[in-house]
Motif scaffolding. Structure first.
Motif, PDB file in Angstrom:
ATOM      1  N   SER A  35       0.843  -1.192   0.000  1.00 35.73           N
ATOM      2  CA  SER A  35       0.000   0.000   0.000  1.00 35.73           C
ATOM      3  C   SER A  35       0.876   1.239   0.000  1.00 35.73           C
ATOM      4  O   SER A  35       1.804   1.353   0.794  1.00 35.73           O
ATOM      5  CB  SER A  35      -0.901   0.008   1.231  1.00 35.73           C
ATOM      6  OG  SER A  35      -1.778  -1.081   1.192  1.00 35.73           O
ATOM      7  N   TRP A  36       0.549   2.162  -0.869  1.00 33.81           N
ATOM      8  CA  TRP A  36       1.293   3.412  -1.024  1.00 33.81           C
ATOM      9  C   TRP A  36       0.335   4.583  -0.859  1.00 33.81           C
ATOM     10  O   TRP A  36      -0.846   4.478  -1.180  1.00 33.81           O
ATOM     11  CB  TRP A  36       1.949   3.481  -2.407  1.00 33.81           C
ATOM     12  CG  TRP A  36       2.915   2.387  -2.695  1.00 33.81           C
ATOM     13  CD1 TRP A  36       2.635   1.170  -3.251  1.00 33.81           C
ATOM     14  CD2 TRP A  36       4.309   2.381  -2.443  1.00 33.81           C
ATOM     15  NE1 TRP A  36       3.779   0.422  -3.373  1.00 33.81           N
ATOM     16  CE2 TRP A  36       4.827   1.145  -2.880  1.00 33.81           C
ATOM     17  CE3 TRP A  36       5.196   3.302  -1.893  1.00 33.81           C
ATOM     18  CZ2 TRP A  36       6.157   0.808  -2.787  1.00 33.81           C
ATOM     19  CZ3 TRP A  36       6.534   2.977  -1.807  1.00 33.81           C
ATOM     20  CH2 TRP A  36       7.012   1.740  -2.244  1.00 33.81           C
ATOM     21  N   LYS A  37       0.869   5.705  -0.385  1.00 39.69           N
ATOM     22  CA  LYS A  37       0.081   6.919  -0.220  1.00 39.69           C
ATOM     23  C   LYS A  37       0.890   8.081  -0.761  1.00 39.69           C
ATOM     24  O   LYS A  37       2.084   8.205  -0.472  1.00 39.69           O
ATOM     25  CB  LYS A  37      -0.225   7.131   1.261  1.00 39.69           C
ATOM     26  CG  LYS A  37      -1.216   8.200   1.547  1.00 39.69           C
ATOM     27  CD  LYS A  37      -1.541   8.222   3.032  1.00 39.69           C
ATOM     28  CE  LYS A  37      -2.622   9.226   3.317  1.00 39.69           C
ATOM     29  NZ  LYS A  37      -2.959   9.261   4.737  1.00 39.69           N
ATOM     30  N   SER A  38       0.244   8.938  -1.564  1.00 41.11           N
ATOM     31  CA  SER A  38       0.965  10.074  -2.141  1.00 41.11           C
ATOM     32  C   SER A  38       1.371  11.049  -1.035  1.00 41.11           C
ATOM     33  O   SER A  38       0.785  11.071   0.042  1.00 41.11           O
ATOM     34  CB  SER A  38       0.114  10.780  -3.192  1.00 41.11           C
ATOM     35  OG  SER A  38      -1.030  11.346  -2.592  1.00 41.11           O
ATOM     36  N   LYS A  39       2.387  11.859  -1.326  1.00 40.81           N
ATOM     37  CA  LYS A  39       2.887  12.808  -0.331  1.00 40.81           C
ATOM     38  C   LYS A  39       1.802  13.768   0.144  1.00 40.81           C
ATOM     39  O   LYS A  39       1.743  14.106   1.309  1.00 40.81           O
ATOM     40  CB  LYS A  39       4.062  13.606  -0.900  1.00 40.81           C
ATOM     41  CG  LYS A  39       5.392  12.950  -0.701  1.00 40.81           C
ATOM     42  CD  LYS A  39       6.491  13.922  -1.044  1.00 40.81           C
ATOM     43  CE  LYS A  39       7.793  13.446  -0.463  1.00 40.81           C
ATOM     44  NZ  LYS A  39       8.885  14.337  -0.795  1.00 40.81           N
ATOM     45  N   ASP A  40       0.934  14.202  -0.784  1.00 41.43           N
ATOM     46  CA  ASP A  40      -0.121  15.129  -0.400  1.00 41.43           C
ATOM     47  C   ASP A  40      -1.333  14.423   0.210  1.00 41.43           C
ATOM     48  O   ASP A  40      -2.270  15.080   0.661  1.00 41.43           O
ATOM     49  CB  ASP A  40      -0.554  15.989  -1.586  1.00 41.43           C
ATOM     50  CG  ASP A  40      -1.139  15.180  -2.730  1.00 41.43           C
ATOM     51  OD1 ASP A  40      -1.259  13.941  -2.612  1.00 41.43           O
ATOM     52  OD2 ASP A  40      -1.459  15.787  -3.761  1.00 41.43           O
ATOM     53  N   GLY A  41      -1.325  13.095   0.223  1.00 45.27           N
ATOM     54  CA  GLY A  41      -2.395  12.318   0.834  1.00 45.27           C
ATOM     55  C   GLY A  41      -3.651  12.185  -0.010  1.00 45.27           C
ATOM     56  O   GLY A  41      -4.621  11.570   0.418  1.00 45.27           O
ATOM     57  N   ALA A  42      -3.669  12.748  -1.199  1.00 44.19           N
ATOM     58  CA  ALA A  42      -4.860  12.724  -2.043  1.00 44.19           C
ATOM     59  C   ALA A  42      -5.051  11.408  -2.786  1.00 44.19           C
ATOM     60  O   ALA A  42      -6.170  11.061  -3.153  1.00 44.19           O
ATOM     61  CB  ALA A  42      -4.806  13.864  -3.052  1.00 44.19           C
ATOM     62  N   THR A  43      -3.979  10.675  -3.013  1.00 46.67           N
ATOM     63  CA  THR A  43      -4.046   9.453  -3.814  1.00 46.67           C
ATOM     64  C   THR A  43      -3.495   8.274  -3.027  1.00 46.67           C
ATOM     65  O   THR A  43      -2.433   8.368  -2.419  1.00 46.67           O
ATOM     66  CB  THR A  43      -3.242   9.618  -5.114  1.00 46.67           C
ATOM     67  OG1 THR A  43      -3.708  10.778  -5.795  1.00 46.67           O
ATOM     68  CG2 THR A  43      -3.394   8.415  -6.010  1.00 46.67           C
ATOM     69  N   LYS A  44      -4.229   7.168  -3.063  1.00 46.02           N
ATOM     70  CA  LYS A  44      -3.769   5.916  -2.466  1.00 46.02           C
ATOM     71  C   LYS A  44      -3.550   4.919  -3.588  1.00 46.02           C
ATOM     72  O   LYS A  44      -4.319   4.862  -4.544  1.00 46.02           O
ATOM     73  CB  LYS A  44      -4.791   5.377  -1.474  1.00 46.02           C
ATOM     74  CG  LYS A  44      -4.968   6.269  -0.267  1.00 46.02           C
ATOM     75  CD  LYS A  44      -6.042   5.741   0.643  1.00 46.02           C
ATOM     76  CE  LYS A  44      -6.264   6.717   1.789  1.00 46.02           C
ATOM     77  NZ  LYS A  44      -7.398   6.348   2.609  1.00 46.02           N
ATOM     78  N   LEU A  45      -2.508   4.144  -3.469  1.00 44.36           N
ATOM     79  CA  LEU A  45      -2.157   3.143  -4.479  1.00 44.36           C
ATOM     80  C   LEU A  45      -1.915   1.825  -3.778  1.00 44.36           C
ATOM     81  O   LEU A  45      -1.162   1.771  -2.799  1.00 44.36           O
ATOM     82  CB  LEU A  45      -0.902   3.588  -5.240  1.00 44.36           C
ATOM     83  CG  LEU A  45      -0.300   2.619  -6.237  1.00 44.36           C
ATOM     84  CD1 LEU A  45      -1.268   2.358  -7.385  1.00 44.36           C
ATOM     85  CD2 LEU A  45       1.012   3.179  -6.783  1.00 44.36           C
ATOM     86  N   SER A  46      -2.569   0.791  -4.241  1.00 45.25           N
ATOM     87  CA  SER A  46      -2.380  -0.538  -3.696  1.00 45.25           C
ATOM     88  C   SER A  46      -1.983  -1.469  -4.835  1.00 45.25           C
ATOM     89  O   SER A  46      -2.684  -1.554  -5.839  1.00 45.25           O
ATOM     90  CB  SER A  46      -3.672  -1.022  -3.034  1.00 45.25           C
ATOM     91  OG  SER A  46      -3.496  -2.318  -2.523  1.00 45.25           O
TER      92      SER A  46
END
Length: 108
Positions: A35-46
């Protein structure tokens, strides 16, 4: 001729064993999974072994494969593929270049 039969049988057996074995998963994909999360918190990537799930307000689950430093995604195997270029990949940081040339940094 009698000497060649055991050699031929052994060669055939080794070839059969090699053909039936599965290749290990590349280490590069193991670094991507999670699970990944963008620096600005707007986008999550799994990223799992089979799915690429990008959630930027509306989750989209797609199939993917990695070739070189590029992730190719497709919805249920349909073409054309969407390309995400991997700019940087470490255990805790992933930098992707989106198809529209936006660069997004993800952290675990």
């Amino acid at each position: 001729m009698k000497k060649f039969v055991p050699i031929l049988a052994a060669s055939a057996a080794l070839l059969l064993l090699y053909a039936c074995s599965s290749a290990p998963a590349p280490a590069e994909n193991k670094k991507l999974e999670g699970s990944w999360k963008s620096k600005d918190g707007a986008t999550k990537l799994s990223i799992t072994a089979k799915d690429f799930i990008l959630d930027d307000g509306q989750a989209s689950k797609e199939d993917y494969f990695v070739k070189g430093d590029t992730i190719y995604t497709s919805y249920e195997g349909s073409r054309p593929f969407t390309k995400f270029a991997i700019k940087e990949l470490t255990d805790s940081k992933l930098t992707l270049c989106y198809p529209d040339s936006d660069v997004v940094e993800f952290n675990r």
